[in-house]
Design a protein around this motif. Structure first.
Motif, PDB file in Angstrom:
ATOM      1  N   ALA A 196       0.825  -1.250   0.041  1.00 38.21           N
ATOM      2  CA  ALA A 196       0.282   0.072  -0.227  1.00 38.21           C
ATOM      3  C   ALA A 196       0.982   1.429  -0.055  1.00 38.21           C
ATOM      4  N   ILE A 197       1.813   1.247  -0.936  1.00 34.63           N
ATOM      5  CA  ILE A 197       2.836   2.305  -0.956  1.00 34.63           C
ATOM      6  C   ILE A 197       2.110   3.644  -0.860  1.00 34.63           C
ATOM      7  N   SER A 198       1.162   3.878  -1.552  1.00 33.23           N
ATOM      8  CA  SER A 198       0.499   5.081  -1.523  1.00 33.23           C
ATOM      9  C   SER A 198       0.164   5.913  -0.014  1.00 33.23           C
ATOM     10  N   GLY A 199       0.555   4.729   1.110  1.00 28.44           N
ATOM     11  CA  GLY A 199       0.172   5.298   2.401  1.00 28.44           C
ATOM     12  C   GLY A 199       1.056   5.373   3.268  1.00 28.44           C
ATOM     13  N   TYR A 200       2.548   4.837   2.742  1.00 28.35           N
ATOM     14  CA  TYR A 200       3.477   4.470   3.529  1.00 28.35           C
ATOM     15  C   TYR A 200       4.267   5.681   4.376  1.00 28.35           C
ATOM     16  N   ASN A 201       4.121   6.850   3.606  1.00 32.12           N
ATOM     17  CA  ASN A 201       4.726   7.974   3.992  1.00 32.12           C
ATOM     18  C   ASN A 201       3.624   9.084   4.827  1.00 32.12           C
ATOM     19  N   ALA A 202       2.530   8.256   5.058  1.00 27.14           N
ATOM     20  CA  ALA A 202       1.503   9.055   5.759  1.00 27.14           C
ATOM     21  C   ALA A 202       2.201   9.420   7.208  1.00 27.14           C
ATOM     22  N   SER A 203       1.724  10.782   7.309  1.00 25.14           N
ATOM     23  CA  SER A 203       1.827  11.431   8.913  1.00 25.14           C
ATOM     24  C   SER A 203       0.653  12.176   9.501  1.00 25.14           C
ATOM     25  N   PRO A 204       0.726  12.579  10.555  1.00 30.94           N
ATOM     26  CA  PRO A 204      -0.448  13.362  11.033  1.00 30.94           C
ATOM     27  C   PRO A 204      -0.626  14.452  10.416  1.00 30.94           C
ATOM     28  N   SER A 205       0.115  15.185   9.963  1.00 25.11           N
ATOM     29  CA  SER A 205       0.101  16.494   9.213  1.00 25.11           C
ATOM     30  C   SER A 205      -0.367  16.304   7.741  1.00 25.11           C
ATOM     31  N   GLN A 206       0.238  14.860   7.000  1.00 24.35           N
ATOM     32  CA  GLN A 206      -0.057  14.673   5.894  1.00 24.35           C
ATOM     33  C   GLN A 206      -0.643  13.247   5.541  1.00 24.35           C
ATOM     34  N   PRO A 207      -1.972  13.055   5.931  1.00 18.68           N
ATOM     35  CA  PRO A 207      -2.517  11.558   6.231  1.00 18.68           C
ATOM     36  C   PRO A 207      -2.537  11.006   4.613  1.00 18.68           C
ATOM     37  N   GLY A 208      -2.803   9.783   4.698  1.00 23.98           N
ATOM     38  CA  GLY A 208      -2.593   8.854   3.619  1.00 23.98           C
ATOM     39  C   GLY A 208      -3.759   8.871   3.086  1.00 23.98           C
ATOM     40  N   PRO A 209      -4.114   8.174   1.772  1.00 24.24           N
ATOM     41  CA  PRO A 209      -5.156   8.204   0.973  1.00 24.24           C
ATOM     42  C   PRO A 209      -6.503   7.771   2.014  1.00 24.24           C
ATOM     43  N   ALA A 210      -7.590   8.266   1.754  1.00 23.88           N
ATOM     44  CA  ALA A 210      -8.983   7.827   2.331  1.00 23.88           C
ATOM     45  C   ALA A 210      -9.077   6.480   2.215  1.00 23.88           C
ATOM     46  N   GLY A 211      -9.705   5.593   2.899  1.00 21.01           N
ATOM     47  CA  GLY A 211     -10.036   4.040   2.626  1.00 21.01           C
ATOM     48  C   GLY A 211     -10.978   4.158   1.462  1.00 21.01           C
ATOM     49  N   PRO A 212     -11.103   3.006   0.602  1.00 22.22           N
ATOM     50  CA  PRO A 212     -12.246   2.925  -0.315  1.00 22.22           C
ATOM     51  C   PRO A 212     -13.671   3.017   0.188  1.00 22.22           C
ATOM     52  N   ASP A 213     -14.374   4.052  -0.720  1.00 20.60           N
ATOM     53  CA  ASP A 213     -15.788   4.317  -0.365  1.00 20.60           C
ATOM     54  C   ASP A 213     -16.469   3.170  -0.615  1.00 20.60           C
ATOM     55  N   ASN A 214     -16.261   2.282  -1.558  1.00 16.32           N
ATOM     56  CA  ASN A 214     -16.828   1.053  -2.065  1.00 16.32           C
ATOM     57  C   ASN A 214     -16.479  -0.306  -1.402  1.00 16.32           C
ATOM     58  N   LEU A 215     -16.222  -0.423  -0.256  1.00 17.12           N
ATOM     59  CA  LEU A 215     -15.952  -1.588   0.309  1.00 17.12           C
ATOM     60  C   LEU A 215     -17.259  -2.383   0.324  1.00 17.12           C
ATOM     61  N   ALA A 216     -18.323  -1.911   0.417  1.00 15.74           N
ATOM     62  CA  ALA A 216     -19.539  -2.623   0.522  1.00 15.74           C
ATOM     63  C   ALA A 216     -19.838  -3.556  -0.776  1.00 15.74           C
ATOM     64  N   ASN A 217     -19.049  -3.186  -1.802  1.00 19.61           N
ATOM     65  CA  ASN A 217     -18.994  -4.142  -3.200  1.00 19.61           C
ATOM     66  C   ASN A 217     -18.534  -5.519  -2.709  1.00 19.61           C
ATOM     67  N   ALA A 218     -17.685  -5.657  -1.711  1.00 21.80           N
ATOM     68  CA  ALA A 218     -17.146  -6.911  -1.050  1.00 21.80           C
ATOM     69  C   ALA A 218     -18.398  -7.991  -0.715  1.00 21.80           C
ATOM     70  N   ILE A 219     -19.289  -7.438  -0.141  1.00 17.82           N
ATOM     71  CA  ILE A 219     -20.645  -8.067   0.447  1.00 17.82           C
ATOM     72  C   ILE A 219     -21.445  -8.233  -0.890  1.00 17.82           C
ATOM     73  N   THR A 220     -21.424  -7.355  -1.754  1.00 15.40           N
ATOM     74  CA  THR A 220     -22.720  -7.683  -2.779  1.00 15.40           C
ATOM     75  C   THR A 220     -22.066  -8.649  -3.959  1.00 15.40           C
ATOM     76  N   ARG A 221     -20.890  -8.627  -3.859  1.00 19.01           N
ATOM     77  CA  ARG A 221     -20.129  -9.354  -4.826  1.00 19.01           C
ATOM     78  C   ARG A 221     -19.339 -10.674  -4.274  1.00 19.01           C
TER      79      ARG A 221
END
Lengths: 358, 358
Positions: A267-292
């Motif tokens: 998840a390299i996009s979030g490896y350098n996250a810090s309190p002042s520079q948060p990593g990317p938000a979590g996926p807003d479509n994780l509920a697809n895991a249930i429906t699919r």
């Protein structure tokens, strides 16, 4: 200092004068690591104890997971200690031995990287073959890449975690990286019907298609992944191999087929996250895991030790048959290891990033 | 209209006068469904064709997944058609039959809910036993709850998806709901060492501990789940059964043990999301899945048809032995089905929400 030139004749290096240049972590990075978070020191090595070997490293590996080890958080490998030598994959040659099973001259892989000379009990080193292809010697760095952790990670992720079946569609993020180029090729060799990758910049994208046999690739810097991906996977995706997280994971969740598998490797996009520079938000479509009925499975190679003989044999055979391309970005000099690590984190490599030592 | 009183003697209902009151979706809800999105209509039923039965429903089920069926999006069940009767779980009694295998008087479960009288080919109806406990007849609604889809979902989720092992710690969100109360109890019966739940409000929390045998429970309305959960699971969590998504999933990811399994069954926190009122953000700590080798698996009961005989037998035996508590919130009157559905979506139930028809 011990010579790092490959030697095929037993050496007579003097223990008394042996030193090792090694990188230490001296401050825990906040956000992107800075040169002041690390230092390169030269230490004297003690004489070998019985059962130990000394190894002149030929290549050391820099990998994304090392960023996590710079933090003081619970993970699958303990964090680097402050003021201690950092570790990581390396390949080198035994230059002094007090262990029968690893005589001087043996090529070995081990985890005492981030330094030019390593030593310790023989059990921490594993002999690997000298590799040739078409009668030409292949640099030993191949054991850090397609024939090492990188190739093994791709193989285990696609088979044991992703349960890839012939005829399925595979999407891989970070596709121009070490693991990504391996995943694309191994997926094809395992029978994937379509292999699609994501990379940063038109050169990498072209390279994925031309050199690594991807059917299609997208440039994540050119437009949002979520907008580009659907057109490249008209039949959806069955196995997504994630090296990036963030926007890539979200885009993949949009297009997964029923009963699809998402292999979470990085998840390299979030490896350098810090309190002042948060990593990317979590996926807003994780509920697809249930429906699919999707499965998202995080893994590390350590979970699949029993698979390694099979993985190693398959990879070696494919490599020998010329079916696996192996690309490296090589930086010279142990003193440039940190710089190489940072360049790799920013995507400045195609294929495996290694540092040639000595 | 056909009587809905349970009948054990063959009836002689006249087909000519049969009608059914049924709920239709007439507009796709944006955000929270409104009363104007649905309507209750009375329709005349045709005479039975050969092989068909007519069933007077005793109870119809309202379930969170129905919210998804109100949208026109790809899912594991097709969306409700506009202007057509909605469907869902129901239990009733055959009042007229042209199918030998289902004589008048047979108790049946089926998917033609949201109405008082159902009819169709016998293959769409499944006979179920009259249930007693301690010599007392148990209302047939038990076949919509702990002995029906609810209990089966808990069993399949914990065993086939969650691979729960004796001695492991289980956390379940939406624990006071139909599936949640079943999960807590089934987890205990399968040997979980500790069962922790989350529910809204002190009464529900107390009920989880006192009636359903949870070791601990938290009130998600009192403080952020992420702040409350760690103290309740000092040894971490091995299996998380998710009915809620959002903040609950994120809090669970914080405390999962290595090789933990997250069973994604529902995400009610996001079901009413709309462009103007987005659902909760995705978890910001999904990378824990990599460092801890976690598996997140979405599922629906339809994936596990082969497990149903085992599940049904186990649940029936436990119920008969008095080891499973079964709680319902019962709303009277088919005309109140939509209201009951909305109350359930807002958490206004403990245990299974059903509507008594007739």
């Amino acid at each position: 200092m011990t010579t790092t030139t490959p030697s095929t004749t037993p050496g007579t290096t003097s223990s008394a004068t042996a030193t090792s240049r090694q990188w230490q972590l001296i401050a825990r990075p906040v956000g992107e690591p800075k040169p002041t978070d690390v230092r390169l020191v030269e230490v004297s090595l003690p004489a070998l104890a019985d059962g130990e070997v000394r190894v002149a490293n030929e290549f050391v590996s820099v990998d994304p997971y090392m960023r996590g080890r710079m933090n003081d958080t619970k993970s699958y490998v303990p964090p680097f200690g402050l003021g201690e030598a950092m570790t990581g994959g390396a390949v080198g040659r035994v230059v002094e031995s007090r262990a029968e099973q690893l005589p001087v001259g043996t090529l070995v892989v081990h985890m005492l990287g981030w330094r030019d000379v390593a030593q310790g009990p023989a059990s921490g080193f594993r002999a690997v073959p000298e590799v040739q292809r078409g009668g030409v010697a292949v640099p030993s760095s191949v054991h850090l890449g397609i024939l090492g952790l990188t190739g093994q990670t791709a193989y285990a992720g696609l088979t044991a975690v992703g349960r890839l079946q012939p005829g399925e569609v595979v999407f891989v993020s970070g596709a121009a990286g070490a693991v990504g180029t391996a995943v694309g090729q191994v997926a094809r060799l395992l029978g994937a019907s379509r292999v699609v990758g994501s990379a940063g910049g038109p050169e990498k994208v072209a390279r994925l298609r031309e050199r690594f046999g991807f059917d299609a690739a997208l440039d994540y810097k050119a437009a949002p992944v979520r907008e580009q991906l659907p057109a490249l996977v008209p039949d959806g995706v069955d196995v997504y191999f994630d090296n990036v997280g963030g926007d890539h994971l979200q885009a993949a969740l949009d297009v997964m087929n029923r009963h699809g598998r998402l292999v979470l490797c990085g998840a390299i996009s979030g490896y350098n996250a810090s309190p002042s520079q948060p990593g990317p938000a979590g996926p807003d479509n994780l509920a697809n895991a249930i429906t699919r009925s999707l499965t998202l499975a995080g893994f590390t190679l350590g979970d699949f030790a029993s698979l390694l003989p099979e993985a190693t044999a398959k990879l070696a055979a494919w490599f020998d048959q010329g079916k696996l391309q192996h690309e490296e970005t090589v930086v010279d000099g142990v003193e440039n290891t940190f710089e190489a690590f940072m360049a790799m984190m920013r995507g400045g490599n195609t294929g495996k990033m290694v540092v040639r030592v000595g």
